[in-house]
Design a protein around this motif. Structure first.
Motif, PDB file in Angstrom:
ATOM      1  N   ALA A  93       0.917  -1.246  -0.019  1.00  0.00           N
ATOM      2  CA  ALA A  93      -0.228  -0.072   0.138  1.00  0.00           C
ATOM      3  C   ALA A  93       0.904   1.188  -0.013  1.00  0.00           C
ATOM      4  O   ALA A  93       0.413   2.305  -0.516  1.00  0.00           O
ATOM      5  N   ASN A 129       3.281  12.474  -9.317  1.00  0.00           N
ATOM      6  CA  ASN A 129       2.789  11.369  -8.458  1.00  0.00           C
ATOM      7  C   ASN A 129       1.366  11.756  -8.243  1.00  0.00           C
ATOM      8  O   ASN A 129       0.577  12.779  -8.845  1.00  0.00           O
ATOM      9  N   ALA A 130       0.488  11.021  -7.281  1.00  0.00           N
ATOM     10  CA  ALA A 130      -0.927  11.162  -7.180  1.00  0.00           C
ATOM     11  C   ALA A 130      -1.156  12.546  -6.422  1.00  0.00           C
ATOM     12  O   ALA A 130      -1.898  13.101  -6.624  1.00  0.00           O
ATOM     13  N   THR A 131      -0.061  12.878  -5.399  1.00  0.00           N
ATOM     14  CA  THR A 131      -0.222  14.093  -4.525  1.00  0.00           C
ATOM     15  C   THR A 131       0.104  15.245  -5.662  1.00  0.00           C
ATOM     16  O   THR A 131      -0.882  16.415  -5.581  1.00  0.00           O
ATOM     17  N   ALA A 183      -2.432  13.905   1.124  1.00  0.00           N
ATOM     18  CA  ALA A 183      -2.562  14.508  -0.207  1.00  0.00           C
ATOM     19  C   ALA A 183      -3.784  14.873  -0.877  1.00  0.00           C
ATOM     20  O   ALA A 183      -3.828  15.784  -1.722  1.00  0.00           O
ATOM     21  N   VAL A 203     -10.601   4.001  -1.672  1.00  0.00           N
ATOM     22  CA  VAL A 203     -10.303   3.062  -0.739  1.00  0.00           C
ATOM     23  C   VAL A 203      -9.447   3.764   0.246  1.00  0.00           C
ATOM     24  O   VAL A 203      -8.207   4.210  -0.211  1.00  0.00           O
ATOM     25  N   ASN A 233      -6.325   4.424   2.837  1.00  0.00           N
ATOM     26  CA  ASN A 233      -5.131   3.705   2.911  1.00  0.00           C
ATOM     27  C   ASN A 233      -4.758   3.070   4.432  1.00  0.00           C
ATOM     28  O   ASN A 233      -3.727   2.477   4.809  1.00  0.00           O
ATOM     29  N   ASP A 272      -9.498  10.162  -5.147  1.00  0.00           N
ATOM     30  CA  ASP A 272      -8.291   9.703  -4.629  1.00  0.00           C
ATOM     31  C   ASP A 272      -8.371   8.245  -4.914  1.00  0.00           C
ATOM     32  O   ASP A 272      -8.756   7.272  -4.174  1.00  0.00           O
ATOM     33  N   CYS A 288      -5.784   6.191  -5.447  1.00  0.00           N
ATOM     34  CA  CYS A 288      -4.418   5.551  -5.262  1.00  0.00           C
ATOM     35  C   CYS A 288      -4.438   3.987  -4.725  1.00  0.00           C
ATOM     36  O   CYS A 288      -3.736   3.309  -4.965  1.00  0.00           O
ATOM     37  N   GLN A 289      -5.460   3.871  -3.677  1.00  0.00           N
ATOM     38  CA  GLN A 289      -5.490   2.376  -3.366  1.00  0.00           C
ATOM     39  C   GLN A 289      -6.487   1.425  -3.860  1.00  0.00           C
ATOM     40  O   GLN A 289      -6.695   0.351  -3.633  1.00  0.00           O
ATOM     41  N   SER A 298      -1.349   6.920  -8.646  1.00  0.00           N
ATOM     42  CA  SER A 298       0.376   6.720  -8.629  1.00  0.00           C
ATOM     43  C   SER A 298       0.787   5.371  -9.204  1.00  0.00           C
ATOM     44  O   SER A 298       0.369   4.486  -8.795  1.00  0.00           O
ATOM     45  N   HIS A 326       3.637   3.946  -8.926  1.00  0.00           N
ATOM     46  CA  HIS A 326       4.341   3.231  -7.896  1.00  0.00           C
ATOM     47  C   HIS A 326       3.645   2.131  -7.158  1.00  0.00           C
ATOM     48  O   HIS A 326       4.081   1.284  -6.658  1.00  0.00           O
ATOM     49  N   LYS A 327       2.354   2.225  -6.957  1.00  0.00           N
ATOM     50  CA  LYS A 327       1.544   1.479  -6.289  1.00  0.00           C
ATOM     51  C   LYS A 327       0.958   0.392  -7.001  1.00  0.00           C
ATOM     52  O   LYS A 327       0.288  -0.573  -6.627  1.00  0.00           O
TER      53      LYS A 327
HETATM   54  N1  PMP Z   1      -3.662   9.008  -1.370  1.00  0.00           N
HETATM   55  C1  PMP Z   1      -3.652   7.709  -0.849  1.00  0.00           C
HETATM   56  C2  PMP Z   1      -5.082   7.068  -0.192  1.00  0.00           C
HETATM   57  C3  PMP Z   1      -2.376   6.925  -0.496  1.00  0.00           C
HETATM   58  O1  PMP Z   1      -2.398   5.923  -0.144  1.00  0.00           O
HETATM   59  C4  PMP Z   1      -1.253   7.634  -0.969  1.00  0.00           C
HETATM   60  C5  PMP Z   1       0.010   6.949  -0.849  1.00  0.00           C
HETATM   61  N2  PMP Z   1       0.531   6.675   0.378  1.00  0.00           N
HETATM   62  C6  PMP Z   1      -1.357   8.927  -1.673  1.00  0.00           C
HETATM   63  C7  PMP Z   1      -2.663   9.646  -1.911  1.00  0.00           C
HETATM   64  C8  PMP Z   1      -0.113   9.739  -2.145  1.00  0.00           C
HETATM   65  O2  PMP Z   1       0.358   8.993  -3.405  1.00  0.00           O
HETATM   66  P1  PMP Z   1       1.971   9.649  -3.742  1.00  0.00           P
HETATM   67  O3  PMP Z   1       2.729   9.458  -2.291  1.00  0.00           O
HETATM   68  O4  PMP Z   1       2.462   8.652  -4.613  1.00  0.00           O
HETATM   69  O5  PMP Z   1       1.449  10.977  -4.408  1.00  0.00           O
END
Ligand code: PMP
Length: 421
Positions: free
Chosen positions: A31, A93-95, A137, A185, A187, A212, A214-215, A235, A237-238
């Protein structure tokens, strides 16, 4: 069950085959960041060895090949999440992707971006709604937007397990809500948000939805066009891809109307000394040189995930999450965060160990070759609401096995006894 035998699939991930601190590595931190299969590593290296060139520029053969491969990756990612290629903009990245949306709304709120951007303008007294469970984020960019525009940031509160419902959202969203931003979802809790109901709620008051993902994007079938969210972020990388690359999704019409906050080369049509005109989406959000080899690697990653079968990945993770949850429930002195047994939970469990700091628990596990995440997982407000400063989080992905979970459970049972509790 996964389409390829699990043992075979695991062998695709070179990093997993090693000892850490004298024990076979048990990687339960996907995660935070996922490991990459050989095909993804190879795709990036092969591009760099054979075709690396500046995309969208120059007339030479390598540049044309690089551009074709780069845009092909965009198409693959778009297909993977149920979007059109021009609805996918590369970000770092997602941020970064979430910031892009918040910053763009800020630009529109300052009267920039022309007629098309006016629909995004946020005014003093307007409301931006998030949840108390958000990752930083998907919280801080909205705090900043509120501070800059005079809008009010409101939040959907969570209960003692870190959960919230559509009724909780209905109690917070009003006619003044302009943006509703939430994680698909969590994190930390592994809760899955009721996205269709939230989209309907937002639409009923004319608010934009920002997902968001990401998850979710790495772990469950995602059809963004069908879900109907306005914007989404995730992102690379996840999801078996590289760092340095995130994805912003926006409905085509919205993305084309949204004013860019970052400007410069590669995103313009005509530039004079006084002003500039911008390309349509997605290029208007891709100022400067792009993460080309990373995008190509992500294209390979989504290909790998699609071949494995995303519904099968989800099923596999549900089974591992249930095993994790049940096993942890039986260990005395642990407080599990998130959905109860039998409720849907994504492939992660965060918990508090009574009398032991999460960092000490993490070190204990690391000494046994087990990699988990400890801390507030970039969700300080959620932890504060739960009366915690930190928690331990174990998370799974397609390459994890029941043996990984069992090795972790056996070690986790030893944490409190080790500390004399
Ligand atoms: N939102 C969620 C729910 C995440 O789990 C994460 C990564 N931990 C992020 C945003 C941010 O992703 P990143 O650090 O790759 O920008």
């Amino acid at each position: 069950s996964l389409t390829a035998p699990l043992a075979e699939l695991r062998a695709d991930f070179p990093l997993l085959d090693q000892n850490v601190n004298g024990h076979p590595l048990v990687y339960l931190d996907s995660a935070a960041t996922a490991q990459r299969p050989q095909v993804v590593l190879d795709a990036e290296l092969e591009y760099l060895e054979k075709r690396n060139a500046a995309v969208h520029r120059g007339a030479h053969t390598l540049a044309a090949e690089a551009t074709e491969e780069f845009e092909g990756a965009r198409e693959a990612v778009a297909r993977f999440v149920g979007a059109r290629a021009d609805e996918i903009a590369w970000q770092s990245n997602a941020t970064d992707a979430l910031n892009t949306v918040a910053l763009a709304i800020g630009v529109a709120s300052r009267g920039r971006g022309g007629e098309a951007a006016r629909r995004f303008a946020v005014r003093p007294g307007d409301e931006i709604v998030v949840t108390e469970a958000e990752h930083h984020a998907n919280l801080i960019p909205w705090q900043e937007l509120a501070a800059q525009t005079g809008a009010v940031l409101r939040y959907i509160p969570v209960d003692d397990n870190g959960l919230w419902t559509i009724d909780d959202a209905r109690a917070v969203v009003t006619e003044k809500t302009r943006v509703l931003a939430f994680a698909h979802v969590s994190n930390v809790t592994g809760m899955v948000a009721p996205v269709p109901e939230l989209v309907e709620l937002a639409a009923s008051v004319g608010a934009l939805t920002v997902l968001d993902a990401c998850q979710s994007a790495p772990h469950r079938p995602l059809d963004l066009n069908a879900l109907g969210v306005d914007f989404a972020a995730f992102s690379a990388h996840k999801m078996l891809g590289p760092t340095g690359l995130g994805v912003l999704y926006g409905k085509r019409e919205l993305l084309n109307a949204l004013p860019p906050a970052r400007t410069g080369g590669s995103m313009i049509t005509t530039v004079t000394m006084e002003r500039a005109e911008f390309l349509p989406a997605p290029q208007r959000f891709e100022a400067g040189t792009q993460p080309v080899s990373q995008a190509i690697a992500l294209g390979a990653a989504v290909g790998y995930l699609a071949d494995a079968g995303v519904p099968a990945v989800l099923e596999h993770e549900h089974a591992l999450a249930a095993r994790l949850y049940e096993g942890l429930s039986e260990i005395p002195g642990l407080r599990l965060i998130g959905p109860a047994a039998g409720e849907e939970r994504a492939g992660l469990v965060a918990f508090d160990v009574a009398g032991v700091h999460a960092h000490d628990a993490g070190q204990f596990l690391d000494a046994r070759g087990i990699a988990v995440r400890v801390g507030h997982h970039c969700a300080q407000p959620l932890h504060r609401r739960l009366g915690l400063t930190a928690s331990v989080r174990a998370s799974v992905y397609l390459y994890n096995t029941a043996d990984d979970v069992d090795a972790f459970l056996e070690a986790a049972a030893g944490i409190r006894p080790y500390f004399g509790l």
